[in-house]
Design a protein around this motif. Structure first.
Motif, PDB file in Angstrom:
ATOM      1  N   LYS A 196       0.839  -1.207   0.000  1.00 44.00           N
ATOM      2  CA  LYS A 196       0.000   0.000   0.000  1.00 44.00           C
ATOM      3  C   LYS A 196       0.871   1.254   0.000  1.00 44.00           C
ATOM      4  O   LYS A 196       0.592   2.218  -0.737  1.00 44.00           O
ATOM      5  N   ARG A 197       1.949   1.255   0.792  1.00 44.96           N
ATOM      6  CA  ARG A 197       2.872   2.398   0.832  1.00 44.96           C
ATOM      7  C   ARG A 197       3.582   2.538  -0.514  1.00 44.96           C
ATOM      8  O   ARG A 197       3.801   3.669  -1.008  1.00 44.96           O
ATOM      9  N   GLN A 198       3.967   1.393  -1.117  1.00 44.23           N
ATOM     10  CA  GLN A 198       4.633   1.448  -2.419  1.00 44.23           C
ATOM     11  C   GLN A 198       3.696   2.017  -3.484  1.00 44.23           C
ATOM     12  O   GLN A 198       4.129   2.801  -4.355  1.00 44.23           O
ATOM     13  N   LEU A 199       2.430   1.658  -3.424  1.00 46.07           N
ATOM     14  CA  LEU A 199       1.469   2.175  -4.395  1.00 46.07           C
ATOM     15  C   LEU A 199       1.294   3.691  -4.216  1.00 46.07           C
ATOM     16  O   LEU A 199       1.261   4.446  -5.219  1.00 46.07           O
ATOM     17  N   GLN A 200       1.196   4.134  -2.996  1.00 52.11           N
ATOM     18  CA  GLN A 200       1.052   5.574  -2.756  1.00 52.11           C
ATOM     19  C   GLN A 200       2.278   6.341  -3.230  1.00 52.11           C
ATOM     20  O   GLN A 200       2.172   7.435  -3.833  1.00 52.11           O
ATOM     21  N   ALA A 201       3.477   5.774  -2.984  1.00 50.67           N
ATOM     22  CA  ALA A 201       4.710   6.432  -3.423  1.00 50.67           C
ATOM     23  C   ALA A 201       4.782   6.487  -4.941  1.00 50.67           C
ATOM     24  O   ALA A 201       5.177   7.520  -5.535  1.00 50.67           O
ATOM     25  N   ALA A 202       4.404   5.399  -5.613  1.00 50.87           N
ATOM     26  CA  ALA A 202       4.434   5.380  -7.077  1.00 50.87           C
ATOM     27  C   ALA A 202       3.459   6.398  -7.641  1.00 50.87           C
ATOM     28  O   ALA A 202       3.762   7.079  -8.658  1.00 50.87           O
ATOM     29  N   GLN A 203       2.298   6.525  -7.030  1.00 50.78           N
ATOM     30  CA  GLN A 203       1.316   7.504  -7.505  1.00 50.78           C
ATOM     31  C   GLN A 203       1.831   8.941  -7.321  1.00 50.78           C
ATOM     32  O   GLN A 203       1.642   9.801  -8.205  1.00 50.78           O
ATOM     33  N   ASP A 204       2.515   9.200  -6.174  1.00 56.15           N
ATOM     34  CA  ASP A 204       3.057  10.546  -5.936  1.00 56.15           C
ATOM     35  C   ASP A 204       4.185  10.862  -6.927  1.00 56.15           C
ATOM     36  O   ASP A 204       4.269  11.990  -7.456  1.00 56.15           O
ATOM     37  N   LEU A 205       5.057   9.882  -7.205  1.00 52.66           N
ATOM     38  CA  LEU A 205       6.150  10.099  -8.154  1.00 52.66           C
ATOM     39  C   LEU A 205       5.612  10.290  -9.571  1.00 52.66           C
ATOM     40  O   LEU A 205       6.160  11.080 -10.367  1.00 52.66           O
ATOM     41  N   PHE A 206       4.521   9.565  -9.872  1.00 50.78           N
ATOM     42  CA  PHE A 206       3.931   9.716 -11.198  1.00 50.78           C
ATOM     43  C   PHE A 206       3.370  11.126 -11.383  1.00 50.78           C
ATOM     44  O   PHE A 206       3.507  11.728 -12.469  1.00 50.78           O
ATOM     45  N   LYS A 207       2.759  11.660 -10.330  1.00 52.27           N
ATOM     46  CA  LYS A 207       2.245  13.024 -10.396  1.00 52.27           C
ATOM     47  C   LYS A 207       3.372  14.050 -10.571  1.00 52.27           C
ATOM     48  O   LYS A 207       3.182  15.100 -11.193  1.00 52.27           O
ATOM     49  N   SER A 248       3.800   5.453 -15.864  1.00 49.34           N
ATOM     50  CA  SER A 248       2.530   4.792 -15.588  1.00 49.34           C
ATOM     51  C   SER A 248       2.723   3.293 -15.373  1.00 49.34           C
ATOM     52  O   SER A 248       1.957   2.638 -14.659  1.00 49.34           O
ATOM     53  N   LEU A 249       3.768   2.721 -15.964  1.00 48.75           N
ATOM     54  CA  LEU A 249       4.062   1.294 -15.767  1.00 48.75           C
ATOM     55  C   LEU A 249       4.413   1.027 -14.313  1.00 48.75           C
ATOM     56  O   LEU A 249       4.026   0.000 -13.746  1.00 48.75           O
ATOM     57  N   ASP A 250       5.177   1.964 -13.704  1.00 52.31           N
ATOM     58  CA  ASP A 250       5.524   1.796 -12.294  1.00 52.31           C
ATOM     59  C   ASP A 250       4.276   1.813 -11.417  1.00 52.31           C
ATOM     60  O   ASP A 250       4.161   1.041 -10.451  1.00 52.31           O
TER      61      ASP A 250
END
Length: 369
Positions: free
Chosen positions: A131-142, A148-150
């Motif tokens: 869950k933390r990894q998903l939130q971090a990936a979403q923040d980095l994507f923004k 988007s693959l990450d």
């Protein structure tokens, strides 16, 4: 001389007269009729307590007697098999105990349960990490620092972690939801413990096909009758059945033929016939021996009286026909068959006769005395 002669004659005549009177008296006693023996009349006090049965014509019912055994109703029983391997402890119930649904019967210390608990903890920590990894990936994507693959990869990892946690929770729930490395054995239904194959310290394996406990409510039971080949044609589905046991010799349990196993046992050469008996008071216990009478109606009529009216003496059956006004007569009868409290008569009485159905033996004895 003449006076002496007259005196002698007078004396002789007197003696002859007395002798004649004595002989006449004796002759009169011999001719006196003997008083007849008084016939027994039922006293009014006893008459008021008697039950008078009327002879009726009914359909003749033939009965066949069998031996059998009481069994649990297998449609209403639950077998508890081991879900995990381990060692039993703290067994709380014994054979014959009544249990309620959800009651704890015992526990099993199991390494498998410890593994299930560990899998739950691993799934929970993995879910938190993904869950933390998903939130971090979403923040980095923004911020433009991740593709988007990450984000898709992180989302996939998170979804898999959710699925793994749900699977671990379901497995643990199936096995009792205990996280202390123990499988708690609980009663799935209310009833009686009719089989018990576990004691404290027993090693349990999941590949053992023997149930740890068997629970049955015993509100109705099965009675299996042993029917020999010569009587198979006389048994039909739905026939009325009367069952008696040694424990309750004066009580008759009623039921019906519910199932016929259309094959003979190769060892005993009997066909099993199943009877369902209501058992709300729990009087019938599994493995009781039973005497079974199966009624088989015939297409003819016969005279019928109360079985209590029959008297057996000198190798014959008798009844007391009541003629009114305290008068009863002993009448021999020929019995066709007895079914419970009714007996079918072949001859000796006619329809409408009044039969004494209580205290018959007492009155019979008085009439014969």
């Amino acid at each position: 001389m003449k006076n002496k002669f007259l005196t002698a004659n007078t004396t002789l005549l007197f003696c002859l007269a007395v002798l004649g009177l004595v002989l006449q008296g004796c002759h009169g006693e011999n001719n006196k009729p003997v008083e007849e023996a008084r016939k027994y009349v039922i006293p009014d006090s006893l008459l008021r307590t008697l039950t008078i049965d009327t002879v009726q014509t009914r359909q003749l019912v033939n009965t066949i007697s069998f031996t059998g055994i009481v069994d649990v109703n297998q449609d209403n029983q639950v077998n508890i098999f081991p879900l995990v391997s381990g060692n039993a402890r703290d067994i709380k119930v014994q054979l014959g105990d009544h249990v309620t649904a959800g009651q704890i019967l015992g526990t099993v210390t199991s390494s498998e349960m410890a593994n299930y608990s560990n899998s739950l903890v691993v799934a929970q920590t993995n879910l938190a990490a993904t869950k933390r990894q998903l939130q971090a990936a979403q923040d980095l994507f923004k911020s433009g620092l991740a593709s988007s693959l990450d984000v898709t990869t992180a989302q996939t990892n998170y979804d898999q972690a959710v699925a793994q946690l749900e699977m671990a929770q379901r497995i643990l729930k199936i096995n009792g939801s205990n996280t202390n490395g123990e499988w708690v054995i609980k009663a799935p239904t209310s009833g009686f413990i009719v089989q018990k194959n576990i004691t404290n310290g027993t090693s349990i394996r999941t590949d053992n096909g023997t149930a740890l406990f068997t629970i049955s409510d015993l509100k109705n039971v099965w009675v299996w009758a042993n029917v020999y080949e010569s009587n198979i044609s006389n048994i039909h589905m739905g026939d009325d059945v009367s069952v008696t046991t040694l424990s309750y010799p004066g009580k008759v349990f009623k039921g019906k033929v519910d199932k016929m196993l259309n094959a003979l046992d190769p060892t005993t050469k009997v066909m099993k016939v199943r009877v369902v008996i209501p058992n709300e008071s729990y009087e019938l216990k599994p493995q009781m021996f039973a005497s079974i009478l199966i009624a088989n109606p015939e297409n003819r009529q016969a005279l019928c009286v109360s079985s209590k009216a029959l008297i057996y003496d000198n190798s014959r059956y008798y009844v007391l026909v009541y003629n009114g006004h305290g008068d009863a007569s002993i009448t021999p009868v020929e019995v066709l068959n007895t079914l419970g409290d009714r007996t079918y008569i072949k001859s000796g009485i006619k329809e409408g006769d009044l039969i004494i159905a209580t205290a018959a033996i007492l009155i019979y004895g008085e009439l014969n005395s």
